[in-house]
Design an enzyme around this catalytic site. Structure first.
Site, PDB file in Angstrom:
ATOM      1  N   ASN A 274       0.801  -1.231   0.000  1.00 51.15           N
ATOM      2  CA  ASN A 274       0.000   0.000   0.000  1.00 51.15           C
ATOM      3  C   ASN A 274       0.835   1.284   0.000  1.00 51.15           C
ATOM      4  O   ASN A 274       0.310   2.357   0.222  1.00 51.15           O
ATOM      5  CB  ASN A 274      -0.988   0.002   1.168  1.00 51.15           C
ATOM      6  CG  ASN A 274      -0.298  -0.018   2.513  1.00 51.15           C
ATOM      7  OD1 ASN A 274       0.917  -0.154   2.584  1.00 51.15           O
ATOM      8  ND2 ASN A 274      -1.060   0.110   3.580  1.00 51.15           N
ATOM      9  N   CYS A 275       2.116   1.199  -0.295  1.00 46.78           N
ATOM     10  CA  CYS A 275       2.991   2.376  -0.352  1.00 46.78           C
ATOM     11  C   CYS A 275       2.902   3.008  -1.745  1.00 46.78           C
ATOM     12  O   CYS A 275       3.055   2.321  -2.757  1.00 46.78           O
ATOM     13  CB  CYS A 275       4.429   1.949  -0.062  1.00 46.78           C
ATOM     14  SG  CYS A 275       5.662   3.227  -0.376  1.00 46.78           S
TER      15      CYS A 275
END
Length: 116
Positions: free
Chosen positions: A8-9
């Site tokens: 999720n970066c």
């Protein structure tokens, strides 16, 4: 080629999208889900320096106590911290055959490194 990071970066997403757009094959290793070994962190540290691996701009670093931040002054301390808090590792880290090819995302560097 293995891309290490966190799913999720945003920076990891950008790098993955860039690699896909260039049809570059890779395997993704999410160290939030799969973890990372101490030996792998030491291997990377020898190549790029532990200082480069610790993301001091991120939220995880900023949330550490000032006292703990000040104790991160050596490879053993940094490796221990990165193993415990994987989100503090700068990402993405791209490795091929045990060699670090890229750390973070910089499109001009990727263009040179991956001959895109």
């Amino acid at each position: 080629m293995i891309v290490y990071g966190i799913k999720n970066c945003n920076t990891v997403k950008t790098a993955l999208d860039w690699l896909k757009s260039k049809n570059i094959d890779f395997e993704f290793h999410d160290y939030k889900a799969k973890g990372i070994t101490e030996s792998k962190l030491k291997e990377w540290s020898k190549q790029v320096g532990w200082e480069s691996l610790v993301n001091k701009r991120g939220t995880t670093w900023r949330q550490l106590d000032k006292e703990l931040q000040e104790k991160i002054t050596s490879e053993p301390a940094a490796v221990s911290l990165m193993k415990e808090k994987t989100s503090i590792i700068k990402r993405p880290l791209i490795e091929e055959n045990g060699k670090v090819l890229a750390l973070g995302f910089d499109e001009s560097q990727y263009n040179k490194t991956f001959k895109a």
